[in-house]
Design a protein around this motif. Sequence first.
Motif, PDB file in Angstrom:
ATOM      1  N   MET A   5       0.766  -1.066   0.014  1.00  0.00           N
ATOM      2  CA  MET A   5      -0.058   0.089   0.052  1.00  0.00           C
ATOM      3  C   MET A   5       0.886   1.077  -0.017  1.00  0.00           C
ATOM      4  O   MET A   5       0.620   2.431  -0.402  1.00  0.00           O
ATOM      5  N   MET A   6       1.859   1.120   0.878  1.00  0.00           N
ATOM      6  CA  MET A   6       2.793   2.442   0.753  1.00  0.00           C
ATOM      7  C   MET A   6       3.314   2.616  -0.729  1.00  0.00           C
ATOM      8  O   MET A   6       3.639   3.525  -0.965  1.00  0.00           O
ATOM      9  N   ASP A   7       3.863   1.492  -1.481  1.00  0.00           N
ATOM     10  CA  ASP A   7       4.330   1.636  -2.774  1.00  0.00           C
ATOM     11  C   ASP A   7       3.226   2.592  -3.510  1.00  0.00           C
ATOM     12  O   ASP A   7       3.397   3.371  -4.430  1.00  0.00           O
ATOM     13  N   THR A   8       1.917   2.133  -3.369  1.00  0.00           N
ATOM     14  CA  THR A   8       0.692   2.848  -3.970  1.00  0.00           C
ATOM     15  C   THR A   8       0.841   4.209  -3.721  1.00  0.00           C
ATOM     16  O   THR A   8       0.736   5.164  -4.703  1.00  0.00           O
ATOM     17  N   VAL A   9       0.963   4.372  -2.518  1.00  0.00           N
ATOM     18  CA  VAL A   9       1.009   6.226  -2.250  1.00  0.00           C
ATOM     19  C   VAL A   9       2.320   6.781  -2.949  1.00  0.00           C
ATOM     20  O   VAL A   9       2.013   7.819  -3.576  1.00  0.00           O
ATOM     21  N   LYS A  10       3.227   5.965  -2.831  1.00  0.00           N
ATOM     22  CA  LYS A  10       4.372   6.678  -3.446  1.00  0.00           C
ATOM     23  C   LYS A  10       4.222   6.821  -5.061  1.00  0.00           C
ATOM     24  O   LYS A  10       4.434   8.008  -5.699  1.00  0.00           O
ATOM     25  N   THR A  11       3.557   5.828  -5.783  1.00  0.00           N
ATOM     26  CA  THR A  11       3.065   5.894  -7.291  1.00  0.00           C
ATOM     27  C   THR A  11       2.439   7.010  -7.262  1.00  0.00           C
ATOM     28  O   THR A  11       2.689   8.050  -8.196  1.00  0.00           O
ATOM     29  N   LEU A  12       1.544   7.113  -6.426  1.00  0.00           N
ATOM     30  CA  LEU A  12       0.257   8.313  -6.335  1.00  0.00           C
ATOM     31  C   LEU A  12       1.002   9.731  -6.383  1.00  0.00           C
ATOM     32  O   LEU A  12       0.838  10.488  -7.393  1.00  0.00           O
ATOM     33  N   MET A  13       1.789   9.953  -5.707  1.00  0.00           N
ATOM     34  CA  MET A  13       2.804  11.211  -5.395  1.00  0.00           C
ATOM     35  C   MET A  13       3.714  11.402  -6.548  1.00  0.00           C
ATOM     36  O   MET A  13       3.812  12.543  -6.976  1.00  0.00           O
ATOM     37  N   SER A  14       4.248  10.476  -6.790  1.00  0.00           N
ATOM     38  CA  SER A  14       5.164  10.799  -7.856  1.00  0.00           C
ATOM     39  C   SER A  14       4.745  10.887  -9.141  1.00  0.00           C
ATOM     40  O   SER A  14       5.497  11.558 -10.495  1.00  0.00           O
ATOM     41  N   GLY A  15       3.268  10.534  -9.666  1.00  0.00           N
ATOM     42  CA  GLY A  15       2.624  10.925 -10.853  1.00  0.00           C
ATOM     43  C   GLY A  15       2.287  12.452 -10.885  1.00  0.00           C
ATOM     44  O   GLY A  15       1.701  12.728 -11.817  1.00  0.00           O
ATOM     45  N   MET A  16       1.982  13.174  -9.658  1.00  0.00           N
ATOM     46  CA  MET A  16       1.551  14.391  -9.653  1.00  0.00           C
ATOM     47  C   MET A  16       2.436  15.596  -9.798  1.00  0.00           C
ATOM     48  O   MET A  16       3.525  15.338  -9.168  1.00  0.00           O
ATOM     49  N   THR A  17       1.961  16.607 -10.301  1.00  0.00           N
ATOM     50  CA  THR A  17       2.924  17.639 -10.392  1.00  0.00           C
ATOM     51  C   THR A  17       2.215  18.835  -9.877  1.00  0.00           C
ATOM     52  O   THR A  17       1.006  19.092 -10.415  1.00  0.00           O
ATOM     53  N   GLY A  18       2.507  19.538  -8.581  1.00  0.00           N
ATOM     54  CA  GLY A  18       1.754  20.624  -8.228  1.00  0.00           C
ATOM     55  C   GLY A  18       0.593  20.272  -7.486  1.00  0.00           C
ATOM     56  O   GLY A  18       0.006  21.351  -6.857  1.00  0.00           O
ATOM     57  N   TRP A  19      -0.135  19.160  -7.505  1.00  0.00           N
ATOM     58  CA  TRP A  19      -1.505  18.776  -6.967  1.00  0.00           C
ATOM     59  C   TRP A  19      -1.549  17.525  -6.604  1.00  0.00           C
ATOM     60  O   TRP A  19      -1.207  16.759  -7.329  1.00  0.00           O
ATOM     61  N   ALA A  20      -2.151  17.332  -5.632  1.00  0.00           N
ATOM     62  CA  ALA A  20      -2.406  15.597  -5.138  1.00  0.00           C
ATOM     63  C   ALA A  20      -3.753  15.769  -4.831  1.00  0.00           C
ATOM     64  O   ALA A  20      -4.224  16.595  -3.813  1.00  0.00           O
ATOM     65  N   PRO A  21      -4.476  14.579  -4.961  1.00  0.00           N
ATOM     66  CA  PRO A  21      -5.678  14.316  -4.613  1.00  0.00           C
ATOM     67  C   PRO A  21      -5.620  13.996  -3.367  1.00  0.00           C
ATOM     68  O   PRO A  21      -4.778  13.544  -2.623  1.00  0.00           O
ATOM     69  N   THR A  22      -6.923  14.108  -2.613  1.00  0.00           N
ATOM     70  CA  THR A  22      -7.025  13.739  -1.000  1.00  0.00           C
ATOM     71  C   THR A  22      -6.873  12.059  -1.045  1.00  0.00           C
ATOM     72  O   THR A  22      -7.580  11.725  -1.971  1.00  0.00           O
ATOM     73  N   PHE A  23      -6.193  11.453  -0.222  1.00  0.00           N
ATOM     74  CA  PHE A  23      -6.416   9.953  -0.266  1.00  0.00           C
ATOM     75  C   PHE A  23      -6.656   9.433   1.197  1.00  0.00           C
ATOM     76  O   PHE A  23      -6.175  10.157   2.126  1.00  0.00           O
ATOM     77  N   ARG A  24      -7.378   8.313   1.321  1.00  0.00           N
ATOM     78  CA  ARG A  24      -7.493   7.632   2.581  1.00  0.00           C
ATOM     79  C   ARG A  24      -7.258   6.351   2.315  1.00  0.00           C
ATOM     80  O   ARG A  24      -7.881   5.394   1.294  1.00  0.00           O
ATOM     81  N   CYS A  25      -6.682   5.410   3.235  1.00  0.00           N
ATOM     82  CA  CYS A  25      -6.680   3.898   3.186  1.00  0.00           C
ATOM     83  C   CYS A  25      -8.042   3.507   3.893  1.00  0.00           C
ATOM     84  O   CYS A  25      -8.517   4.043   4.635  1.00  0.00           O
ATOM     85  N   VAL A  26      -8.372   2.603   3.293  1.00  0.00           N
ATOM     86  CA  VAL A  26      -9.648   1.770   4.059  1.00  0.00           C
ATOM     87  C   VAL A  26      -9.142   0.225   4.356  1.00  0.00           C
ATOM     88  O   VAL A  26      -8.688  -0.473   3.431  1.00  0.00           O
ATOM     89  N   LEU A  27      -9.428  -0.100   5.579  1.00  0.00           N
ATOM     90  CA  LEU A  27      -8.921  -1.312   6.175  1.00  0.00           C
ATOM     91  C   LEU A  27     -10.116  -2.398   5.653  1.00  0.00           C
ATOM     92  O   LEU A  27     -11.215  -2.246   5.731  1.00  0.00           O
ATOM     93  N   THR A  28      -9.395  -3.502   4.780  1.00  0.00           N
ATOM     94  CA  THR A  28     -10.482  -4.446   4.449  1.00  0.00           C
ATOM     95  C   THR A  28     -10.449  -5.879   4.831  1.00  0.00           C
ATOM     96  O   THR A  28      -9.243  -6.046   5.183  1.00  0.00           O
TER      97      THR A  28
END
Length: 221
Positions: free
Chosen positions: A119-142
Amino acid sequence: MSGSVITIASLKGGSGKTTLATCLAVHWHLKWTNPLLIDADPQRSIMRLAERGQALGGIDLMAQADKNVWETIKTHSPNYGVTIVDTPGFDSDITVAALAVADLVLIPVKASPLDVDRMMDTVKTLMSGMTGWAPTFRCVLTQTTRGSVISRHIRAELEESGFPLLATDMPNRVAYAEAGLYGATPSQLAPEGPAARDITDIATEAEVLLSTKKPRKATSA
Ligand SMILES: Nc1ncnc2c1ncn2[C@@H]1O[C@H](COP(=O)(O)OP(=O)(O)OP(=O)(O)O)[C@@H](O)[C@H]1O
Ligand SMILES: [Mg+2]
């Protein structure tokens, strides 16, 4: 939250993305929120589910499993109350493209250390793909077991590491797979049942986050 986009992402296969995406979309369909559900996974799990009897209640569906999915999202989301995008369970341009146009990213994660690392890799991908803006994100325990030590431990670990979590878990319940047999979700088959209640609570948390969302400054795709 009209016109909002929720991308469900996790680089870990089987974490519950498709289940969460379909359950949220059907919940909002039943509440007349006018949702659009986009299947951006080449496995076409949602499209296949919708071929079964109840067809996810006749919800509006689109399938686009390539990196141009962001254009489809941009074009169609203004016509809907909310757009939910299901993404593949592996690292791909499709996920990055769907993240880039999201207002809210939900990251399902099973309560186990191996899943949390991915999951932490997912968040890194999320951040590295963004320039100047990042969406709100939340983890959901499933697929949690109520009251289990591991769920509490993982929740505390994520919170300590600064990974924001929804307050509501998606506990392990056979109702999700059973509903899938009919091309449905628990909100259709047992609207007063515990699984439908969990989804209502998750949807309410998402609605609050979307109603207070930050204005978008820049996107990349
Ligand atoms: N809360 C839950 N309780 C019980 N079973 C669940 C729950 N969430 C998901 N499942 C089951 O776990 C399996 C994987 O779920 P799902 O297909 O939603 O994951 P996914 O992240 O979309 O997988 P993939 O990465 O392959 O697309 C399915 O059999 C589903 O029915
Ligand atoms: Mg899936």
